[in-house]
Design a protein around this motif. Structure first.
Motif, PDB file in Angstrom:
ATOM      1  N   ILE A  20      -3.407 -10.456  -9.668  1.00 27.61           N
ATOM      2  CA  ILE A  20      -3.301  -8.999  -9.754  1.00 27.61           C
ATOM      3  C   ILE A  20      -3.272  -8.568 -11.211  1.00 27.61           C
ATOM      4  N   THR A  21      -3.921  -7.466 -11.491  1.00 28.86           N
ATOM      5  CA  THR A  21      -3.887  -6.893 -12.823  1.00 28.86           C
ATOM      6  C   THR A  21      -3.436  -5.446 -12.736  1.00 28.86           C
ATOM      7  N   GLU A  22      -2.735  -5.023 -13.751  1.00 31.36           N
ATOM      8  CA  GLU A  22      -2.401  -3.607 -13.902  1.00 31.36           C
ATOM      9  C   GLU A  22      -3.179  -3.120 -15.110  1.00 31.36           C
ATOM     10  N   HIS A  33      -9.142   6.630  -7.878  1.00 33.09           N
ATOM     11  CA  HIS A  33      -8.344   5.711  -7.055  1.00 33.09           C
ATOM     12  C   HIS A  33      -7.710   4.578  -7.863  1.00 33.09           C
ATOM     13  N   TYR A  34      -8.105   4.413  -9.125  1.00 30.28           N
ATOM     14  CA  TYR A  34      -7.482   3.379  -9.956  1.00 30.28           C
ATOM     15  C   TYR A  34      -6.166   3.851 -10.569  1.00 30.28           C
ATOM     16  N   LYS A  35      -5.937   5.137 -10.561  1.00 34.15           N
ATOM     17  CA  LYS A  35      -4.744   5.671 -11.216  1.00 34.15           C
ATOM     18  C   LYS A  35      -3.509   5.388 -10.378  1.00 34.15           C
ATOM     19  N   GLY A  36      -2.477   4.880 -11.043  1.00 34.45           N
ATOM     20  CA  GLY A  36      -1.227   4.629 -10.359  1.00 34.45           C
ATOM     21  C   GLY A  36      -1.221   3.407  -9.476  1.00 34.45           C
ATOM     22  N   GLY A  37      -1.791   2.325  -9.949  1.00 29.51           N
ATOM     23  CA  GLY A  37      -1.775   1.136  -9.118  1.00 29.51           C
ATOM     24  C   GLY A  37      -2.230  -0.101  -9.844  1.00 29.51           C
ATOM     25  N   SER A  38      -2.501  -1.108  -9.068  1.00 27.22           N
ATOM     26  CA  SER A  38      -2.965  -2.380  -9.599  1.00 27.22           C
ATOM     27  C   SER A  38      -4.106  -2.867  -8.717  1.00 27.22           C
ATOM     28  N   SER A  39      -4.822  -3.860  -9.220  1.00 32.62           N
ATOM     29  CA  SER A  39      -5.957  -4.402  -8.474  1.00 32.62           C
ATOM     30  C   SER A  39      -5.865  -5.908  -8.356  1.00 32.62           C
ATOM     31  N   SER A  40      -6.376  -6.409  -7.243  1.00 30.10           N
ATOM     32  CA  SER A  40      -6.567  -7.840  -7.059  1.00 30.10           C
ATOM     33  C   SER A  40      -7.958  -8.168  -7.617  1.00 30.10           C
ATOM     34  N   LEU A  41      -8.038  -9.257  -8.351  1.00 27.85           N
ATOM     35  CA  LEU A  41      -9.291  -9.655  -9.004  1.00 27.85           C
ATOM     36  C   LEU A  41      -9.889 -10.872  -8.317  1.00 27.85           C
ATOM     37  N   PHE A  42     -11.229 -10.856  -8.194  1.00 26.12           N
ATOM     38  CA  PHE A  42     -11.974 -11.928  -7.548  1.00 26.12           C
ATOM     39  C   PHE A  42     -13.170 -12.285  -8.390  1.00 26.12           C
ATOM     40  N   GLU A  43     -13.551 -13.580  -8.318  1.00 27.92           N
ATOM     41  CA  GLU A  43     -14.648 -14.047  -9.161  1.00 27.92           C
ATOM     42  C   GLU A  43     -15.383 -15.202  -8.475  1.00 27.92           C
TER      43      GLU A  43
END
Length: 169
Positions: free
Chosen positions: A143-145, A155-165
């Motif tokens: 997860i990245t913030e 939709h990116y504001k106020g949260g975090s994302s899971s990263l995939f590669e």
């Protein structure tokens, strides 16, 4: 089934799929899309970065790519990559494994364009979606913030994302 560049004439269908995708996201997750500027989609079409999957003459799925995503991927953004964004499937075609088809297409596209990685992000906290992306061949990186910026969709504001590669061989 074919993967083709979207054209300006597809834009109303693209937005319809985004609206349907947003409604679906709201039913299964806490985080969802919050709309997109028409100018963004027009630019992607003009730059040949907006794609569609056609099944029996109908747009079954759309997605976008970019070649840079520094606000999310930070230092890793310097590596030659393509980033997949906004996969939206026509509800009548859900369950047909389009993400796996997109991954197969992206591997070929990445090799042809000398890219070493295929990357995606999604709102964190959706284990079912995370596991689905892993089943499509992605490695979960965590997860990245990120810093809030006007360069990212709402939709990116106020949260975090899971990263995939996926490393392309």
């Amino acid at each position: 089934m074919t993967v083709e560049n979207s054209v300006i004439g597809d834009i109303d269908v693209i937005f319809k799929l985004y609206d349907e995708g947003t409604a679906y996201q709201k039913s299964v997750a806490k985080k969802h899309w919050k709309g997109f500027e028409r100018s963004l989609i027009e630019a992607e079409i003009g730059e040949s970065r907006q794609w569609k999957i056609i099944v029996d003459g109908e747009i079954a799925c759309v997605f976008a790519i970019t070649y840079s995503d520094p606000f999310i991927w930070e230092e890793k953004d310097k590596e030659p990559s393509i980033y997949i964004h906004r996969i939206a499937t026509n509800p009548f075609f859900r369950g047909n494994g389009f993400t796996k088809r997109i991954v197969a297409w992206a591997k070929e596209f990445a090799l042809e364009n000398e890219k070493r990685f295929i990357r995606m992000d999604t709102g964190s906290g959706n284990d079912k979606l995370n596991n689905y992306y892993i089943s499509c061949g992605f490695t979960y990186l965590g997860i990245t913030e990120y810093q809030v910026t006007d360069s990212l969709p709402e939709h990116y504001k106020g949260g975090s994302s899971s990263l995939f590669e996926i490393a392309v061989q």
